[in-house]
Design a protein around this motif. Sequence first.
Motif, PDB file in Angstrom:
ATOM      1  N   UNK A   1       0.772  -1.350   0.118  1.00  0.00           N
ATOM      2  CA  UNK A   1      -0.114   0.193  -0.136  1.00  0.00           C
ATOM      3  C   UNK A   1       1.038   1.356   0.030  1.00  0.00           C
ATOM      4  N   UNK A   2       2.234   1.045   0.007  1.00  0.00           N
ATOM      5  CA  UNK A   2       3.037   2.292   0.085  1.00  0.00           C
ATOM      6  C   UNK A   2       3.257   2.939  -1.377  1.00  0.00           C
ATOM      7  N   UNK A   3       3.063   2.348  -2.243  1.00  0.00           N
ATOM      8  CA  UNK A   3       3.324   2.840  -3.695  1.00  0.00           C
ATOM      9  C   UNK A   3       2.336   4.159  -3.952  1.00  0.00           C
ATOM     10  N   UNK A   4       3.255   4.949  -4.407  1.00  0.00           N
ATOM     11  CA  UNK A   4       2.666   6.383  -4.807  1.00  0.00           C
ATOM     12  C   UNK A   4       2.067   6.162  -6.274  1.00  0.00           C
TER      13      UNK A   4
ATOM     14  N   UNK B   1       9.482  10.762 -19.434  1.00  0.00           N
ATOM     15  CA  UNK B   1       9.821  10.350 -18.092  1.00  0.00           C
ATOM     16  C   UNK B   1       8.748   9.647 -17.254  1.00  0.00           C
ATOM     17  N   UNK B   2       9.388   8.589 -16.594  1.00  0.00           N
ATOM     18  CA  UNK B   2       8.732   7.800 -15.591  1.00  0.00           C
ATOM     19  C   UNK B   2       9.124   7.840 -14.330  1.00  0.00           C
ATOM     20  N   UNK B   3       8.274   8.076 -13.301  1.00  0.00           N
ATOM     21  CA  UNK B   3       8.679   8.188 -11.778  1.00  0.00           C
ATOM     22  C   UNK B   3       7.459   7.638 -10.986  1.00  0.00           C
ATOM     23  N   UNK B   4       7.468   7.572  -9.640  1.00  0.00           N
ATOM     24  CA  UNK B   4       6.526   7.246  -8.893  1.00  0.00           C
ATOM     25  C   UNK B   4       6.412   5.600  -8.593  1.00  0.00           C
ATOM     26  N   UNK B   5       5.396   5.174  -8.190  1.00  0.00           N
ATOM     27  CA  UNK B   5       5.178   3.777  -8.103  1.00  0.00           C
ATOM     28  C   UNK B   5       5.960   3.148  -7.056  1.00  0.00           C
ATOM     29  N   UNK B   6       6.786   2.160  -7.404  1.00  0.00           N
ATOM     30  CA  UNK B   6       7.788   1.698  -6.507  1.00  0.00           C
ATOM     31  C   UNK B   6       9.084   2.293  -6.757  1.00  0.00           C
TER      32      UNK B   6
ATOM     33  N   UNK C   1       8.702  -6.153  -9.322  1.00  0.00           N
ATOM     34  CA  UNK C   1       9.751  -7.067  -8.825  1.00  0.00           C
ATOM     35  C   UNK C   1      11.078  -6.811  -9.457  1.00  0.00           C
ATOM     36  N   UNK C   2      12.144  -7.316  -8.794  1.00  0.00           N
ATOM     37  CA  UNK C   2      13.491  -6.857  -9.190  1.00  0.00           C
ATOM     38  C   UNK C   2      13.936  -8.049  -9.929  1.00  0.00           C
TER      39      UNK C   2
END
Length: 264
Positions: free
Chosen positions: A41-44, A75-80, A193-194
């Motif tokens: 639940x912490x993902x922006x 550009x991409x940001x946020x989420x995980x 996932x990584x």
Amino acid sequence: PVAWGYEGDIGPCNWHKYFPKAGGKRQSPIDIDTSATQYDGSFKPLRIHYDSHMCSSLTNNGHTFCMSVNSDQCNLSGGPLEDKYRLLQFHCHWGSDDTKGSEHTVDGHQYAAELHLVHWNTDKFKSADEAIEKNQGIAVLTAFIKAGKEHRGWNHVLSHFKDIKKVQGTSTVNEDFNPKCLLPENQTDYWTYEGSLTTPPCHESVRFIIFKEVVEVSSEQLAQFRSLCVCSSRKRDTGEDEHLVDNFRPIQPLNGRVVKASFQ
Ligand SMILES: CCN[C@H]1CN(CCOCC)S(=O)(=O)c2sc(S(N)(=O)=O)cc21
Ligand SMILES: [Zn+2]
């Protein structure tokens, strides 16, 4: 450079011999076992800001088609993600028929194709070449593709395929095209996932963000993916062209990694 491919001696089972990272502990793709994913639940909110005036060029690199982008406005940001990432290129993986082609699978189900929008971390690194080797260097937005109704956005890309049928063919794409149109409508529900690059050199530098909603393209459009050739000249003996198909890596061991979900 060492030749690699998707079948025979140069296929995925032997990649580790020349590309040692391919035998690593956080390789991609993987199967997403939806019963084992963990809601986070912490993902922006994911922030995907692409401009459509990005001039780009489409190339057949013998492994896939690659739309390279040279706009610092995508550009991409946020989420995980902790940092800001810039779009480098997008490409796909597909099969020889509509029953296979994706790299990741969901509860063992393989889709007809998989779209990868590749971004590199511009906060931490000075170039994409540096970022591809480093942890947190790359973020790949991923959408599954299945056969269904025609996708008009894809026609902007497919209309250039006749220029890149042969390897190293390149076509400049100038028209107003925003790759965001290739993503599913729902951009809030995804798994992450990584992992690694799914092709040699298989660097373990990738954060995958995989949308739950599947994008539909028509069977005819999928057939156009398969029209690309893997070589620059005709095959010697048969005189037939060898078509570029089944360019997906088999799934790799999870090795204890947990796939996070942005949704419950
Ligand atoms: C055929 C080579 N595929 C590579 C090419 N790149 C590596 C070299 O980059 C130079 C700046 S890449 O970082 O663009 C990249 S991302 C993926 S994937 N399938 O995991 O999304 C594969 C690849
Ligand atoms: Zn890929």
